[in-house]
Enzyme design. Structure first.
Site, mmCIF file in Angstrom:
data_model
loop_
_atom_site.group_PDB
_atom_site.id
_atom_site.type_symbol
_atom_site.label_atom_id
_atom_site.label_comp_id
_atom_site.label_asym_id
_atom_site.label_seq_id
_atom_site.Cartn_x
_atom_site.Cartn_y
_atom_site.Cartn_z
ATOM 1 N N HIS A 61 -8.942 9.708 7.664
ATOM 2 C CA HIS A 61 -8.126 9.115 8.730
ATOM 3 C C HIS A 61 -8.113 9.946 10.021
ATOM 4 O O HIS A 61 -7.062 10.300 10.546
ATOM 5 C CB HIS A 61 -6.694 8.899 8.238
ATOM 6 C CG HIS A 61 -6.522 7.688 7.377
ATOM 7 N ND1 HIS A 61 -6.908 6.427 7.785
ATOM 8 C CD2 HIS A 61 -6.030 7.545 6.118
ATOM 9 C CE1 HIS A 61 -6.656 5.562 6.827
ATOM 10 N NE2 HIS A 61 -6.135 6.210 5.795
ATOM 11 N N ASN A 124 -11.067 0.317 3.396
ATOM 12 C CA ASN A 124 -10.535 -0.885 4.038
ATOM 13 C C ASN A 124 -10.457 -0.726 5.551
ATOM 14 O O ASN A 124 -10.562 -1.706 6.303
ATOM 15 C CB ASN A 124 -9.170 -1.253 3.463
ATOM 16 C CG ASN A 124 -8.125 -0.184 3.650
ATOM 17 O OD1 ASN A 124 -8.267 0.923 3.114
ATOM 18 N ND2 ASN A 124 -7.060 -0.476 4.390
ATOM 19 N N HIS A 125 -10.303 0.513 6.046
ATOM 20 C CA HIS A 125 -10.249 0.704 7.496
ATOM 21 C C HIS A 125 -11.620 0.556 8.142
ATOM 22 O O HIS A 125 -11.693 0.346 9.357
ATOM 23 C CB HIS A 125 -9.631 2.071 7.821
ATOM 24 C CG HIS A 125 -8.149 2.075 7.723
ATOM 25 N ND1 HIS A 125 -7.302 2.088 8.814
ATOM 26 C CD2 HIS A 125 -7.342 2.052 6.629
ATOM 27 C CE1 HIS A 125 -6.044 2.077 8.410
ATOM 28 N NE2 HIS A 125 -6.044 2.059 7.080
ATOM 29 N N HIS A 179 -13.060 2.833 -3.121
ATOM 30 C CA HIS A 179 -11.985 3.207 -2.203
ATOM 31 C C HIS A 179 -10.619 2.780 -2.710
ATOM 32 O O HIS A 179 -9.707 3.592 -2.869
ATOM 33 C CB HIS A 179 -12.201 2.614 -0.815
ATOM 34 C CG HIS A 179 -11.029 2.877 0.091
ATOM 35 N ND1 HIS A 179 -10.739 4.138 0.562
ATOM 36 C CD2 HIS A 179 -10.028 2.072 0.551
ATOM 37 C CE1 HIS A 179 -9.629 4.100 1.284
ATOM 38 N NE2 HIS A 179 -9.181 2.857 1.293
ATOM 39 N N HIS A 257 -7.228 5.589 -0.828
ATOM 40 C CA HIS A 257 -6.438 4.445 -0.371
ATOM 41 C C HIS A 257 -4.937 4.693 -0.268
ATOM 42 O O HIS A 257 -4.284 4.101 0.593
ATOM 43 C CB HIS A 257 -6.712 3.249 -1.289
ATOM 44 C CG HIS A 257 -6.280 1.918 -0.753
ATOM 45 N ND1 HIS A 257 -6.463 1.526 0.552
ATOM 46 C CD2 HIS A 257 -5.676 0.865 -1.381
ATOM 47 C CE1 HIS A 257 -5.999 0.305 0.715
ATOM 48 N NE2 HIS A 257 -5.516 -0.120 -0.444
#
Length: 285
Positions: A61, A124-125, A179, A257
């Site tokens: 992130h 997912n990002h 993920h 996740h």
């Protein structure tokens, strides 16, 4: 030797160049199939024989400096000299932190330097174009850096790069890696040819959603899954975990996740969540 951590001075053209090179590596490995003594890839599915050593990195992130510390901790340049040592990333490289683009550039440089033992799974990002959600700020970060040129970089290079990432990994007899989590499979005939189904995940939107968005939960044994508060994906119980492990011959699931203090175990310690971001999450510092 290339300084892999020198990423803050990358120009628009530099970004395009390193992303293109990385996509070419992904394409060539899929074309080869067997790309090393222990690894093969088919579509969205990558498979390894058990490596000599394994390092797994969870969600980053945009936290470039924690990623740098992790690489220093494992002495990555010596660790990755041996192609039987694997370094696997579980996705969610962007959003929330300050340096999403820099993290992507670093990972691309790492993959270019060690193509056969560094592997990047998709989170997912990295799949906003398939499943939009509210907390996506990566595009805004690019706008601040590149202004009017952003659409070219994003549409023609970054999105295809995300599509080139693998979605599911198996280390034979040891672990599954993805993920989000394990999909709920109603018909166990799926496992007769599960590797094919996993190699074509991008063509199966329900399966793609669950692999990217599912979370493990302690559910009643007679309730294999429940709806997720995320609004996408499902919560899956230990029955789903046991079904996957029994049908693949693996012992564990490693996934990311979910924010946590580094790692957490669930489902009788068969599922390990790994989280590798600190800067956007002050409570984990």
């Amino acid at each position: 030797m290339i300084d892999l951590f020198s990423v803050f001075d990358y120009t628009f053209d530099d970004c395009i160049n390193i992303i293109n090179k990385t996509m070419s590596i992904h394409e060539n490995q899929r074309f080869q199939g067997f790309f090393s003594d222990i690894g093969m890839i088919s579509g969205n599915y990558v498979n390894f024989q058990p490596p000599e050593n394994l390092v797994i990195v969870g969600d980053i992130h945009g936290d470039f400096y924690t990623s740098e510390k992790i690489m220093e901790r494992i002495d990555f340049s010596n660790y990755l000299k041996n192609e039987s040592n694997l370094l696997l990333f579980l996705g969610d490289y962007i959003d929330r932190g300050k340096y999403s683009l820099e993290v992507l550039i670093f990972l691309c440089k790492l993959k270019n330097s060690y193509p056969n033992n560094v592997f990047l799974l998709r989170g997912n990002h990295e799949s906003y174009n398939h499943f939009p959600f509210s907390s996506y700020d990566f595009y805004s970060e690019l706008l601040n850096k590149f202004e009017k040129s952003t659409d070219v970089l994003y549409d023609y290079y970054i999105l295809p790069f995300f599509d080139s990432l693998s979605l599911f990994c198996e280390i034979n007899g040891f672990s599954l890696l993805t993920h989000g989590g394990l999909p709920v499979i109603e018909n166990t005939d799926f496992f007769k040819n599960y590797k094919y189904h996993l190699s074509t995940i991008l063509n199966n939107k329900p399966l793609l959603e669950e692999i990217l968005w599912n979370d493990p939960r302690d559910l009643p044994f007679d309730k294999p899954w429940s709806f997720s508060n995320r609004g996408l994906g499902k919560y899956f119980g230990i029955g789903v975990t046991n079904t996957w492990l029994a049908n693949t011959g693996c012992k564990f699931l490693f996934r990311g996740h979910e924010p946590c203090m580094g790692y957490k175990l669930i489902h009788e310690s068969k599922v390990l969540t790994i989280f590798s971001s600190k800067e956007p999450y002050p409570k984990f510092k």
